[in-house]
Design an enzyme around this catalytic site. Structure first.
Site, PDB file in Angstrom:
ATOM      1  N   GLN A 101       0.848  -1.196   0.000  1.00 24.47           N
ATOM      2  CA  GLN A 101       0.000   0.000   0.000  1.00 24.47           C
ATOM      3  C   GLN A 101       0.884   1.247   0.000  1.00 24.47           C
ATOM      4  O   GLN A 101       0.389   2.360  -0.066  1.00 24.47           O
ATOM      5  CB  GLN A 101      -0.884   0.012   1.252  1.00 24.47           C
ATOM      6  CG  GLN A 101      -1.841  -1.162   1.323  1.00 24.47           C
ATOM      7  CD  GLN A 101      -2.339  -1.368   2.755  1.00 24.47           C
ATOM      8  OE1 GLN A 101      -3.370  -0.859   3.135  1.00 24.47           O
ATOM      9  NE2 GLN A 101      -1.594  -2.120   3.552  1.00 24.47           N
ATOM     10  N   HIS A 119      -1.632   1.191  -4.140  1.00 28.26           N
ATOM     11  CA  HIS A 119      -2.012   2.606  -4.018  1.00 28.26           C
ATOM     12  C   HIS A 119      -1.121   3.509  -4.881  1.00 28.26           C
ATOM     13  O   HIS A 119      -0.934   4.684  -4.561  1.00 28.26           O
ATOM     14  CB  HIS A 119      -1.984   3.047  -2.551  1.00 28.26           C
ATOM     15  CG  HIS A 119      -3.101   2.462  -1.736  1.00 28.26           C
ATOM     16  ND1 HIS A 119      -3.125   2.463  -0.358  1.00 28.26           N
ATOM     17  CD2 HIS A 119      -4.258   1.851  -2.128  1.00 28.26           C
ATOM     18  CE1 HIS A 119      -4.248   1.869   0.058  1.00 28.26           C
ATOM     19  NE2 HIS A 119      -4.949   1.483  -0.990  1.00 28.26           N
ATOM     20  N   VAL A 216       3.719  -3.976  15.416  1.00 24.34           N
ATOM     21  CA  VAL A 216       3.971  -3.603  16.810  1.00 24.34           C
ATOM     22  C   VAL A 216       2.718  -3.762  17.667  1.00 24.34           C
ATOM     23  O   VAL A 216       2.810  -3.921  18.879  1.00 24.34           O
ATOM     24  CB  VAL A 216       4.526  -2.156  16.946  1.00 24.34           C
ATOM     25  CG1 VAL A 216       5.932  -2.047  16.408  1.00 24.34           C
ATOM     26  CG2 VAL A 216       3.625  -1.149  16.243  1.00 24.34           C
TER      27      VAL A 216
HETATM   28  P1  OAD Z   1      -1.377   2.850   9.007  1.00 25.54           P
HETATM   29  O1  OAD Z   1      -0.719   4.099   9.467  1.00 25.54           O
HETATM   30  O2  OAD Z   1      -2.852   2.782   9.023  1.00 25.54           O
HETATM   31  O3  OAD Z   1      -0.862   1.617   9.881  1.00 25.54           O
HETATM   32  C1  OAD Z   1       0.499   1.407  10.128  1.00 25.54           C
HETATM   33  C2  OAD Z   1       0.621   0.098  10.873  1.00 25.54           C
HETATM   34  O4  OAD Z   1       2.014  -0.151  11.062  1.00 25.54           O
HETATM   35  C3  OAD Z   1      -0.029   0.098  12.260  1.00 25.54           C
HETATM   36  O5  OAD Z   1      -0.779  -1.096  12.411  1.00 25.54           O
HETATM   37  C4  OAD Z   1       1.169   0.132  13.212  1.00 25.54           C
HETATM   38  O6  OAD Z   1       0.904  -0.597  14.419  1.00 25.54           O
HETATM   39  C5  OAD Z   1       2.221  -0.562  12.390  1.00 25.54           C
HETATM   40  N1  OAD Z   1       3.618  -0.211  12.702  1.00 25.54           N
HETATM   41  C6  OAD Z   1       4.120   0.985  13.063  1.00 25.54           C
HETATM   42  N2  OAD Z   1       5.453   0.937  13.190  1.00 25.54           N
HETATM   43  C7  OAD Z   1       5.819  -0.334  12.893  1.00 25.54           C
HETATM   44  C8  OAD Z   1       7.055  -1.027  12.829  1.00 25.54           C
HETATM   45  N3  OAD Z   1       8.215  -0.413  13.087  1.00 25.54           N
HETATM   46  N4  OAD Z   1       7.043  -2.337  12.498  1.00 25.54           N
HETATM   47  C9  OAD Z   1       5.863  -2.977  12.228  1.00 25.54           C
HETATM   48  N5  OAD Z   1       4.666  -2.382  12.266  1.00 25.54           N
HETATM   49  C10 OAD Z   1       4.633  -1.075  12.586  1.00 25.54           C
HETATM   50  O7  OAD Z   1      -0.768   2.530   7.558  1.00 25.54           O
HETATM   51  P2  OAD Z   1      -1.357   1.564   6.429  1.00 25.54           P
HETATM   52  O8  OAD Z   1      -1.965   0.359   7.018  1.00 25.54           O
HETATM   53  O9  OAD Z   1      -0.293   1.396   5.421  1.00 25.54           O
HETATM   54  O10 OAD Z   1      -3.904   5.099   1.814  1.00 25.54           O
HETATM   55  O11 OAD Z   1      -2.498   2.488   5.838  1.00 25.54           O
HETATM   56  C11 OAD Z   1      -3.242   2.031   4.761  1.00 25.54           C
HETATM   57  C12 OAD Z   1      -3.601   3.195   3.870  1.00 25.54           C
HETATM   58  O12 OAD Z   1      -4.199   4.239   4.655  1.00 25.54           O
HETATM   59  C13 OAD Z   1      -2.421   3.887   3.219  1.00 25.54           C
HETATM   60  O13 OAD Z   1      -1.967   3.221   2.050  1.00 25.54           O
HETATM   61  C14 OAD Z   1      -2.961   5.245   2.890  1.00 25.54           C
HETATM   62  C15 OAD Z   1      -3.640   5.518   4.228  1.00 25.54           C
HETATM   63  O14 OAD Z   1      -4.632   6.457   4.224  1.00 25.54           O
HETATM   64  C16 OAD Z   1      -4.248   6.163   1.074  1.00 25.54           C
HETATM   65  O15 OAD Z   1      -3.815   7.281   1.305  1.00 25.54           O
HETATM   66  C17 OAD Z   1      -5.221   5.848  -0.024  1.00 25.54           C
END
Ligand code: OAD
Length: 248
Positions: A101, A119, A216
């Site tokens: 994504q 995305h 995490v």
């Molecule tokens: P999010 O910001 O929603 O989620 C990030 C995830 O990474 C969370 O579940 C955190 O717990 C986890 N996390 C943070 N640091 C970490 C680390 N060092 N190791 C492992 N995990 C970690 O981001 P996405 O799930 O990518 O879309 O969000 C999905 C979509 O929402 C994005 O592509 C974007 C956003 O709005 C659009 O803009 C269309």
């Protein structure tokens, strides 16, 4: 916990054929903050005002204030140990594809060759009028209030998908094909709340793939489909799993 790491390493040895599904968490250690959570981009910028295609069309200069900040971080980022670990997993023959994504291009820089950008990719700029695409350069980043299309003089938009835009058709097709064949779905660093992207791991699970999740904190996948949940930073967990696998 060590026992679970060993079980996951054994699963990878036995099944191989991993498709990874990644999100912003994998790039946090590269210096790009995630979207949700205390340090997230959406704490500072309301996505309804800054990440929706209507906002971009109505107020491009405002949306570009956020885009400049985010793109600066993307331009300065290097692949994290987690990105590099996925690159090594492909080189060792265990990983087939990544459905991401993320729009930062870091998986490709870590050596992965089949990266499906669900995305889009923010390293290119697109004109919404003529659909022309140009690479997103440092020069374009410094243009105020925003870069414009040479032909149409319309504001250019990074080629990442905004809310209200379609997922690129080829990404949907390729992701579905990848999921049909995968035997392990490895979910890394995503909150799993944005659809249709979040359907991908469920599709893989429904076709019999074993699900390994690294994050995490727990997500909707954790209690739903994840057979193994390795809690911690992907940049610590993935190199540890590779070490047990003997892939360095
Ligand atoms: P999010 O910001 O929603 O989620 C990030 C995830 O990474 C969370 O579940 C955190 O717990 C986890 N996390 C943070 N640091 C970490 C680390 N060092 N190791 C492992 N995990 C970690 O981001 P996405 O799930 O990518 O879309 O969000 C999905 C979509 O929402 C994005 O592509 C974007 C956003 O709005 C659009 O803009 C269309």
């Amino acid at each position: 916990m060590v026992e679970t790491y060993r079980e996951v390493a054994q699963l990878i040895r036995e099944r191989g054929n991993i498709v990874a599904f990644t999100g912003a968490g994998i790039s946090v250690e590269s210096g790009i903050p995630a979207f949700r959570g205390a340090q997230g981009l959406w704490e500072k910028y309301d996505p309804a005002d800054y990440a929706d295609i209507r906002s971009f069309i109505e107020e491009p200069a405002k949306v570009w204030t956020m885009l400049r900040e985010m793109t600066r971080l993307i331009f300065d980022a290097k692949p994290s140990p987690a990105h590099l670990a996925l690159g090594l997993l492909e080189k060792a023959g265990f990983l087939r594809s990544i459905v991401t994504q993320n729009v930062d291009g870091l998986h490709q820089r870590a050596g992965n060759t089949d990266v499906i950008e669900y995305h889009g990719n923010s390293l290119y700029l697109v004109c919404l009028k003529c659909q022309g695409k140009v690479p997103f350069t440092e020069e374009a980043l410094s243009l105020m209030p925003y870069p414009v299309c040479d032909k149409c003089r319309e504001p250019l938009k990074p080629d990442g998908v905004f809310f209200g835009e379609q997922i690129p058709t080829s990404a949907v097709q390729r992701a579905h094909e990848a999921v049909q064949k995968c035997r392990i779905m490895m979910i890394v660093g995503t909150s799993g709340v944005v659809y249709p992207a979040a359907e991908i791991p469920f599709l893989a699970a429904s076709r019999g793939a074993a699900v390994v999740e690294i994050n995490v904190s727990p997500t909707p996948f954790t209690s739903g489909i994840s057979g193994y949940f390795l809690q911690g930073s992907a940049s610590r967990v993935l190199p540890d799993v590779l070490h047990i696998l003997g892939v360095e």
